[in-house]
Motif scaffolding. Structure first.
Motif, PDB file in Angstrom:
ATOM      1  N   ALA A  40       0.812  -1.216   0.000  1.00 40.97           N
ATOM      2  CA  ALA A  40       0.000   0.000   0.000  1.00 40.97           C
ATOM      3  C   ALA A  40       0.847   1.269   0.000  1.00 40.97           C
ATOM      4  CB  ALA A  40      -0.937   0.007   1.211  1.00 40.97           C
ATOM      5  N   GLY A  41       2.168   1.097   0.104  1.00 38.57           N
ATOM      6  CA  GLY A  41       3.053   2.251   0.074  1.00 38.57           C
ATOM      7  C   GLY A  41       3.468   2.765   1.433  1.00 38.57           C
ATOM      8  N   ALA A  42       3.005   2.115   2.517  1.00 42.10           N
ATOM      9  CA  ALA A  42       3.400   2.529   3.864  1.00 42.10           C
ATOM     10  C   ALA A  42       4.795   1.997   4.186  1.00 42.10           C
ATOM     11  CB  ALA A  42       2.396   2.032   4.889  1.00 42.10           C
ATOM     12  N   TYR A  43       5.543   2.752   4.992  1.00 40.23           N
ATOM     13  CA  TYR A  43       6.881   2.346   5.410  1.00 40.23           C
ATOM     14  C   TYR A  43       6.870   1.954   6.884  1.00 40.23           C
ATOM     15  CZ  TYR A  43       8.622   4.588   1.137  1.00 40.23           C
ATOM     16  OH  TYR A  43       8.864   4.940  -0.168  1.00 40.23           O
ATOM     17  N   THR A  44       7.673   0.960   7.234  1.00 41.41           N
ATOM     18  CA  THR A  44       7.900   0.607   8.627  1.00 41.41           C
ATOM     19  C   THR A  44       9.387   0.744   8.905  1.00 41.41           C
ATOM     20  OG1 THR A  44       6.046  -0.947   8.669  1.00 41.41           O
ATOM     21  CG2 THR A  44       7.699  -1.160  10.404  1.00 41.41           C
ATOM     22  N   LEU A  45       9.724   1.709   9.746  1.00 39.43           N
ATOM     23  CA  LEU A  45      11.106   1.949  10.151  1.00 39.43           C
ATOM     24  C   LEU A  45      11.295   1.314  11.519  1.00 39.43           C
ATOM     25  CD1 LEU A  45      13.746   3.552   9.394  1.00 39.43           C
ATOM     26  CD2 LEU A  45      12.825   5.421  10.801  1.00 39.43           C
ATOM     27  N   ALA A  46      12.286   0.424  11.661  1.00 40.70           N
ATOM     28  CA  ALA A  46      12.473  -0.320  12.909  1.00 40.70           C
ATOM     29  C   ALA A  46      13.914  -0.222  13.381  1.00 40.70           C
ATOM     30  CB  ALA A  46      12.080  -1.784  12.706  1.00 40.70           C
ATOM     31  N   TRP A  47      14.089  -0.098  14.674  1.00 44.29           N
ATOM     32  CA  TRP A  47      15.406  -0.082  15.301  1.00 44.29           C
ATOM     33  C   TRP A  47      15.283  -0.841  16.615  1.00 44.29           C
ATOM     34  CZ3 TRP A  47      11.986   3.797  14.654  1.00 44.29           C
ATOM     35  CH2 TRP A  47      11.537   4.491  15.767  1.00 44.29           C
ATOM     36  N   PRO A  48      16.372  -1.137  17.323  1.00 48.10           N
ATOM     37  CA  PRO A  48      16.305  -2.037  18.484  1.00 48.10           C
ATOM     38  C   PRO A  48      15.306  -1.651  19.563  1.00 48.10           C
ATOM     39  CG  PRO A  48      18.579  -1.687  17.843  1.00 48.10           C
ATOM     40  CD  PRO A  48      17.756  -0.757  17.008  1.00 48.10           C
ATOM     41  N   PHE A  49      14.954  -0.364  19.646  1.00 44.63           N
ATOM     42  CA  PHE A  49      14.107   0.068  20.752  1.00 44.63           C
ATOM     43  C   PHE A  49      12.716   0.512  20.310  1.00 44.63           C
ATOM     44  CE2 PHE A  49      18.581   1.119  21.557  1.00 44.63           C
ATOM     45  CZ  PHE A  49      18.831   0.186  22.565  1.00 44.63           C
ATOM     46  N   GLY A  50      12.355   0.254  19.069  1.00 43.86           N
ATOM     47  CA  GLY A  50      11.018   0.623  18.643  1.00 43.86           C
ATOM     48  C   GLY A  50      10.870   0.603  17.142  1.00 43.86           C
ATOM     49  N   GLN A  51       9.701   1.022  16.699  1.00 42.28           N
ATOM     50  CA  GLN A  51       9.463   1.132  15.273  1.00 42.28           C
ATOM     51  C   GLN A  51       8.436   2.236  15.019  1.00 42.28           C
ATOM     52  OE1 GLN A  51       7.897  -2.706  13.999  1.00 42.28           O
ATOM     53  NE2 GLN A  51       5.808  -1.959  14.145  1.00 42.28           N
ATOM     54  N   ARG A  52       8.390   2.671  13.791  1.00 45.70           N
ATOM     55  CA  ARG A  52       7.428   3.690  13.400  1.00 45.70           C
ATOM     56  C   ARG A  52       6.859   3.318  12.045  1.00 45.70           C
ATOM     57  NH1 ARG A  52       8.311  10.296  12.968  1.00 45.70           N
ATOM     58  NH2 ARG A  52       6.314  10.770  11.951  1.00 45.70           N
ATOM     59  N   VAL A  53       5.541   3.320  11.953  1.00 39.88           N
ATOM     60  CA  VAL A  53       4.855   3.054  10.695  1.00 39.88           C
ATOM     61  C   VAL A  53       4.453   4.398  10.096  1.00 39.88           C
ATOM     62  CG1 VAL A  53       2.897   1.961   9.561  1.00 39.88           C
ATOM     63  CG2 VAL A  53       4.034   0.819  11.487  1.00 39.88           C
ATOM     64  N   ILE A  54       4.849   4.610   8.852  1.00 30.97           N
ATOM     65  CA  ILE A  54       4.624   5.886   8.182  1.00 30.97           C
ATOM     66  C   ILE A  54       3.681   5.659   7.015  1.00 30.97           C
ATOM     67  CG2 ILE A  54       5.728   7.835   7.035  1.00 30.97           C
ATOM     68  CD1 ILE A  54       8.388   6.462   8.406  1.00 30.97           C
ATOM     69  N   ALA A  55       2.534   6.270   7.072  1.00 37.55           N
ATOM     70  CA  ALA A  55       1.534   6.107   6.013  1.00 37.55           C
ATOM     71  C   ALA A  55       2.023   6.732   4.721  1.00 37.55           C
ATOM     72  CB  ALA A  55       0.217   6.747   6.444  1.00 37.55           C
ATOM     73  N   PRO A  56       1.486   6.296   3.590  1.00 37.44           N
ATOM     74  CA  PRO A  56       1.829   6.936   2.315  1.00 37.44           C
ATOM     75  C   PRO A  56       1.522   8.432   2.377  1.00 37.44           C
ATOM     76  CG  PRO A  56       0.617   4.915   1.929  1.00 37.44           C
ATOM     77  CD  PRO A  56       0.539   5.170   3.409  1.00 37.44           C
ATOM     78  N   GLN A  57       2.413   9.221   1.801  1.00 31.49           N
ATOM     79  CA  GLN A  57       2.287  10.675   1.858  1.00 31.49           C
ATOM     80  C   GLN A  57       1.923  11.250   0.490  1.00 31.49           C
ATOM     81  OE1 GLN A  57       2.632  12.391   4.940  1.00 31.49           O
ATOM     82  NE2 GLN A  57       2.547  10.251   5.625  1.00 31.49           N
ATOM     83  N   THR A  58       1.530  12.493   0.493  1.00 31.01           N
ATOM     84  CA  THR A  58       1.101  13.148  -0.741  1.00 31.01           C
ATOM     85  C   THR A  58       2.221  13.219  -1.767  1.00 31.01           C
ATOM     86  OG1 THR A  58      -0.437  14.490   0.559  1.00 31.01           O
ATOM     87  CG2 THR A  58       0.066  15.252  -1.679  1.00 31.01           C
TER      88      THR A  58
END
Length: 735
Positions: A40-58
């Protein structure tokens, strides 16, 4: 701990993967960061102490590096979170929300600050939401609430050292951001009005005609003892009397803008005046701040021109991008500024006795200005280094943080009382803008004026292009595609051919070889600590000087002799001010001790107006003994600002601005100069000036006096001191 960090930093220079390996993640000091993009174009950035899901942007970047593209999406997501309908700060309206369809400064700074927003806008945020950028800038304009004061529309200096302006005078950075938003006619009219009024006010209270420079603190580095001598923690008059490179370059840019707008308004006379002031200021900056033995512009100099062996990256970058530096000096000053594997420090050399914040730190927005300067002088190694640093920091912590520790790029390093960064906010607005600039300017070559001028280091090609022959970027109203050439011998990719159809622009790149300056990686980290003040004792026609160990002496702004414990200096009977520095084994010089002055003359007591008879013909320095307990040293809006009117027999009235910042004891004000003939009877009248509490906006200030309880511009004046300077006040170029 520091030895370990230094060893780790040096090891990283050879062991850490370079940017070209950054496709699906990166490794840094034992930390692995990964990124994935779903269907769907979303990104998941992960590192040892967490992660962040970034929705598709304009707006999307399409390269061979999901990391690069995902961080561009993350910057847009951070910007959305910084886009608010209300702001707040504990020092305004008792912390209650203030309506504002604008950008807040960051998670930990939910307000609008003049310099943060202005630098962010200039780095490109105006492209993404012009209305919010414009609204935020308008929020920082104010008229005057004191009927007897000169009326006008002024840019606000935020709360700051010693009670704000004119100890800090970098509010003119506002125009750096505003210049991109003049398409709105009503806003453009406000800009033109505020530009004229603000520059006139600064000319009156902050400009020193003898030095040809504007007084005031370094821009953005406003935690005094981090970048100035440690003794300024409770003594800020020195800062108000001194001159900063960055703040003077900002005034130069504002004067140039004023000349341009005046010409557009058909006012050739005003345009000529501003152009002449800009030309003179440029000359003064180059005469006063250039340090030939270092091949760099100094960060600040003393009020009498005393040179300081200290440098800051923002000031140097602005000197390059503004055109203050000629081409040869622009190349030299940027090449001589040191780097470490994690990035470039915002100031150098560092301070051993200070925690990490501005000291020993990387700030992404400053890295972005260094990248912009490196593009101006065709230094591909520096361009790539700053882009890598901005990318790495955003990757490691899943947000565009305010700053990082220099040696590890850590968001926090535990070193006891020196731990830091002391404050570190996620989604800091100017860090968001820095990543945007790394993408739009650093990689795709879109300059602030809209021209496409790619200057892409070939070292980044493996990361960005991989096996592809093109990459693209979507921006508001514009789509840019870069096409890789078949032959890539060289160190820089530039435009060979540009084709535009509608909002789509295609750039065929070609490889060239430029004479690059290698990154400076051999610089010592720390400067010596400043010595205590020397002692002066009069002995006939000499001064006996007693110092703490081996020190280098400076007299009235000029380098004198080196003494070891004691020495002598000639005594003329005129004011003699002496400071001392230490010089390390590596040749680095400390910041200065406090200055001690001899032959200061006698205090002139009594009520106003005060009277004095000139003992000889010549020039004199005048200052006031005072106390100002209307706020703490580090903040507020009630620096007392006055105008001293001097009327001597047979001479035209002379006017000297006097600033009395917040103090913790009785101390000396800033000083000014005047001339008088022998035997002339002189009358001194202290007239009201102007400070930030006079602005209507600060009626919302509830963090101290001078705000909601009414304007306040006062200090307890104890006496006046007049000191002889001799026949000439020409200080020349500092040695």
């Amino acid at each position: 701990m520091l030895t370990t960090l230094l060893a780790a930093s040096m090891a990283a220079a050879t062991a850490a993967p370079a940017a070209p390996a950054w496709h699906d993640g990166l490794d840094w000091h034992g930390v692995h960061v990964s990124i994935q993009q779903d269907a769907a174009g979303a990104y998941t950035l992960a590192w040892p102490f967490g992660q962040r899901v970034i929705a598709p942007q304009t707006f999307a970047a399409d390269t061979a590096s999901p990391l690069f593209d995902g961080l561009y999406a993350m910057a847009q997501d951070d910007l959305k979170q910084d886009s608010v309908t209300a702001i707040r700060d504990g020092a305004f309206d008792h912390g209650q929300p203030i309506p504002c369809h604008c950008f807040e400064t960051g998670l930990k700074w939910p307000y609008v600050w003049t310099r943060d927003l202005s630098y962010s806008t200039d780095l490109g945020l105006w492209r993404f939401d012009a209305d919010r950028a414009r609204n935020g800038l308008k929020f920082k304009l104010s008229d005057v609430r004191v009927p007897t004061a000169p009326q006008g529309l002024y840019v606000m200096q935020d709360t700051g050292s010693g009670g704000s302006w004119p100890i800090s005078t970098d509010r003119v950075v506002w125009f750096l951001g505003a210049q991109h938003l003049l398409g709105d006619k009503a806003f453009a009219a406000d800009v033109y009005k505020a530009l004229g009024d603000t520059l006139a006010q600064d000319r009156l209270y902050a400009f020193d005609p003898h030095m040809g420079l504007y007084h005031g603190e370094t821009s953005f580095m406003d935690w005094r003892e981090q970048s100035y001598p440690a003794w300024t923690f409770d003594e800020v008059t020195f800062i108000g009397q001194s001159f900063a490179l960055s703040t003077n370059v900002l005034h130069y840019q504002a004067l140039q803008m004023a000349a341009t707008l005046a010409r557009q308004h058909g006012d050739a006379r005003t345009a000529g005046r501003f152009a002449d002031q800009a030309k003179a200021l440029k000359a003064a900056i180059n005469a006063r701040f250039w340090r030939a033995d270092r091949g760099m512009y100094m960060s600040f100099i003393g009020g009498d021109g005393t040179p300081n062996d200290t440098y800051d990256l923002l000031g140097i970058a602005l000197a390059v991008t503004s055109g203050v530096a000629d081409p040869a000096r622009a190349v030299q000053t940027l090449a001589n500024y040191p780097t470490w594997p994690a990035g470039s420090p915002v100031m150098w050399p560092e301070r051993r006795d200070q925690p990490i914040y501005h000291n020993r730190a990387i700030w992404p927005f400053v890295s972005a200005y260094a990248m912009r300067a490196a593009r101006d002088v065709d230094q591909p190694a520096r361009i790539a280094h700053e882009i890598e640093s901005i990318m790495r920091g955003a990757s490691l912590y899943g947000s565009n943080l305010e700053n990082y520790e220099l040696l590890t790029q850590g968001q926090h390093v535990d070193e006891g009382k020196l731990s830091g960064p002391v404050v570190n906010s996620p989604r800091q607005l100017w860090s968001v803008a820095a990543y945007m600039a790394a993408v739009t300017e650093g990689v795709f070559g879109l300059e602030p004026d809209g021209k496409l001028v790619p200057k892409l280091p070939t070292s980044l090609v493996p990361m960005l292009f991989g096996d592809r022959d093109s990459i693209s970027l979507a921006l508001p109203g514009r789509h840019i595609t870069l096409i890789l050439p078949k032959m890539r011998d060289g160190n820089l990719l530039v435009a060979d051919r540009i084709t535009t159809k509608g909002d789509a622009t295609t750039v065929q790149l070609k490889a060239i070889t430029v004479k690059d300056a290698p990154l400076r990686t051999d610089a010592p980290l720390f400067a010596p600590e400043a010595p205590p003040a020397p002692a002066l004792a009069a002995d006939g026609k000499t001064w006996k000087v007693q110092a703490h160990g081996k020190v280098r002496l400076y007299v009235n702004g000029h380098r004198a002799e080196t003494i070891d414990g004691s020495g002598t200096l000639p005594r003329s009977g005129d004011l003699t001010c002496v400071s001392a520095t230490r010089v390390g084994d590596d040749g680095l010089e400390s910041l200065h001790s406090p200055a001690v002055c001899g032959d200061e003359g006698q205090p002139v007591d009594g009520s106003w107006p005060r009277h004095w008879t000139a003992p000889a013909s010549g020039n004199f320095r005048v200052s006031l003994n005072y106390s100002n307990d209307h706020g703490p040293i580090n903040t507020g809006i009630t620096a007392a600002v006055k105008m001293l009117a001097i009327r001597c027999d047979g001479a035209t009235e002379q006017r000297v601005p006097i600033v009395m910042p917040h103090s913790v004891r009785e101390q000396r004000s800033t000083w000014g100069e005047f001339s008088a003939r022998a035997g002339a009877a002189c009358t001194f009248t202290l007239e009201d000036g102007f400070n930030m509490s006079y602005l209507s906006h600060f009626a919302h200030y509830t963090g101290g006096v001078g705000g909601s309880d009414g304007p306040l511009n006062a200090a307890d004046v104890k006496g006046m001191v007049i000191a002889p300077l001799g026949a000439s006040t020409d200080k020349g170029t500092p040695r």
